[in-house]
Design a protein around this motif. Structure first.
Motif, short mmCIF file in Angstrom:
data_model
loop_
_atom_site.label_atom_id
_atom_site.label_comp_id
_atom_site.label_asym_id
_atom_site.label_seq_id
_atom_site.Cartn_x
_atom_site.Cartn_y
_atom_site.Cartn_z
N GLN A 70 0.83 -1.21 0.00
CA GLN A 70 0.00 0.00 0.00
C GLN A 70 0.87 1.26 0.00
N ALA A 71 1.99 1.18 0.68
CA ALA A 71 2.88 2.34 0.76
C ALA A 71 3.59 2.60 -0.57
N GLY A 72 3.66 1.58 -1.42
CA GLY A 72 4.36 1.74 -2.68
C GLY A 72 5.87 1.84 -2.50
N ASP A 73 6.37 1.34 -1.38
CA ASP A 73 7.80 1.41 -1.05
C ASP A 73 8.44 0.07 -1.38
N VAL A 74 9.23 0.03 -2.45
CA VAL A 74 9.82 -1.23 -2.91
C VAL A 74 10.77 -1.80 -1.87
N LEU A 75 11.62 -0.94 -1.30
CA LEU A 75 12.60 -1.44 -0.34
C LEU A 75 11.92 -2.01 0.90
N LEU A 76 10.86 -1.37 1.37
CA LEU A 76 10.12 -1.88 2.51
C LEU A 76 9.43 -3.19 2.18
N THR A 77 8.85 -3.30 0.99
CA THR A 77 8.22 -4.55 0.57
C THR A 77 9.23 -5.69 0.53
N VAL A 78 10.41 -5.39 0.01
CA VAL A 78 11.49 -6.40 -0.04
C VAL A 78 11.87 -6.83 1.38
N TYR A 79 11.97 -5.86 2.28
CA TYR A 79 12.34 -6.18 3.66
C TYR A 79 11.32 -7.10 4.32
#
Length: 425
Positions: free
Chosen positions: A216-225
């Protein structure tokens, strides 16, 4: 926008927000909850705002109302009096009023808004909300290094609940993505604590929420984490196929130039999945990639949401864990000795490594050292009430097939004391 704030020109301010966000008038209307024609009239200075509408528009656009400033009233402006309250005055058509008079009226309405208790501002989402939520989670994660999970979990759950409620309020504000990222991190930490307490069901549920909110945040690095964290959890839960699929999905998303800490960590997670499945060549390839990333000169301060830098010593620790799973005890022991002197680990994480090192010593025939390490890990697991550590220790004992030496009997007595309550949790 600064000029609009300085003159309290709501028409110009709304239009400035629209342009800054790259919205159409339809997008703006959807955000503030009014029709497109109403927004058009406001932007063109043809629609006056009531006191409540000023509050509402500012809240939904994320404009802190205290930033509005007021120029001296023009002689032609109509004052607000007790006999003519602001809402009633605003409801008038103001026929024949020019742009200057409309701006003066808007200033007066905003001034009246500031002079009254703004009850609608309770629970507002603003530019500092997400950063504050992230700071709380970061502090809790640092406390986890030296505190039992059971002492932290209630606070972490309360914080997660706060983050989730804040996210629901932020959905129609410009800060929704940032709050979703903060909520994702809060859910990820709750998952970590439940995993440490041995509650796999709750841990898995919170990890899924963390991944969802990262999307939902659209944050790739956070999704990967979050995908990588879920992958590690599944690998540790003896679901290596699922864990490796999740890790490879995360690696697929990690494209372009990213921070070396992210590359090194995710490569190590993939290596651990390959090792659990017995694929030595793939394990070595991923570990080599991790070592190269960790040694890059720009691998200094870790990017959010990583709290600690992922350096060569951390890679050595994963190399040791992989060697244990591949049943290569001598490689495992060498890697552990490389990792331990340079790594100041949190006690719970260090105990997990100790159990793995104990397995390597047992496989190499060094039974006394193996059970010395396992005993130390058991004591730490009891002190921190970590079911994760205790379960690892129990699994080590269950899988041991070596000689029944005196140290083994002493260790069994420790485990029995734990079971009967003589060694309290």
């Amino acid at each position: 926008m600064a000029a609009a704030l300085a003159t309290c020109d709501m028409a110009a301010l709304v239009e400035a927000v629209r342009l800054a966000r790259g919205w159409s008038q339809t997008d703006l209307a959807r955000t503030v909850g009014y029709s497109q024609s109403w927004v058009s009239r406001v932007v063109n200075g043809q629609q006056s705002l009531t006191l409540d509408q000023v509050r509402e528009v500012c809240e939904r656009l994320g404009i802190p109302i205290h930033l509005l400033r007021f120029a001296p009233a023009q002689p032609s402006s109509v004052p607000l009096t007790a006999s003519r309250p602001p809402a009633a005055f605003a409801a008038g058509r103001m026929k024949g009023a020019g742009p200057t008079r409309r701006r003066d009226f808007t200033k007066a309405v905003a001034l009246a808004t500031l002079s009254l208790p703004n009850l609608s501002a309770v629970g507002n989402v603003h530019e500092e909300t997400a950063a504050t939520l992230r700071a709380i989670t970061g502090s809790q994660r640092r406390l986890d290094a030296s505190s039992p999970s059971r002492d932290l979990v209630n606070a972490a759950l309360a914080h997660w609940e706060l983050s989730a409620r804040t996210l629901s309020r932020a959905k129609r504000t410009p800060f929704a993505a940032e709050v979703a990222a903060a909520s994702s991190e809060a859910a990820g930490f709750a998952a970590w604590l439940h995993a440490d307490m041995g509650d796999s069901g709750s841990a898995r549920s919170f990890y899924h929420r963390a991944v969802k909110h990262a999307h939902q945040a659209g944050d790739v690095l956070l999704t990967v984490y979050m995908l990588g964290s879920l992958a590690l959890f599944e690998i540790d839960s003896e679901e290596p196929e699922l864990g490796l699929r999740l890790a490879e999905e995360a690696a697929h998303k990690l494209r372009g130039e990213v921070h070396p800490t992210a590359q090194a960590w995710l490569s190590c997670v993939c290596a651990l999945g390959h090792a659990a499945l017995g694929n030595r060549a793939a394990t070595q390839e991923r570990l080599a990639h991790a070592e190269h990333a960790a040694e890059r000169p720009e691998n200094t301060d870790p990017p959010w949401p990583w709290v600690f830098r992922f350096d060569s010593a951390k890679v050595a620790g994963y190399r040791a864990l992989a060697a244990v799973r591949l049943r290569r005890p001598h490689e495992a022991r060498a890697a552990f000795f490389e990792a331990f002197p340079r790594t100041v680990s949190a006690p719970k994480q260090q105990s997990i490594l100790m159990v793995e090192l104990a397995t390597a010593h047992a496989d190499a025939g060094d039974v006394d050292e193996a059970f010395r390490l396992a005993s130390h890990a058991l004591q730490t697991g009891v002190a921190y009430r970590s079911e994760k550590v205790l379960n690892r220790v129990r699994r080590f004992r269950r899988e041991y097939r070596g000689p029944q030496a005196r140290c083994v009997h002493a260790f069994d007595e420790q485990l029995a004391s734990l079971t009967t309550g003589r060694l309290p949790l």
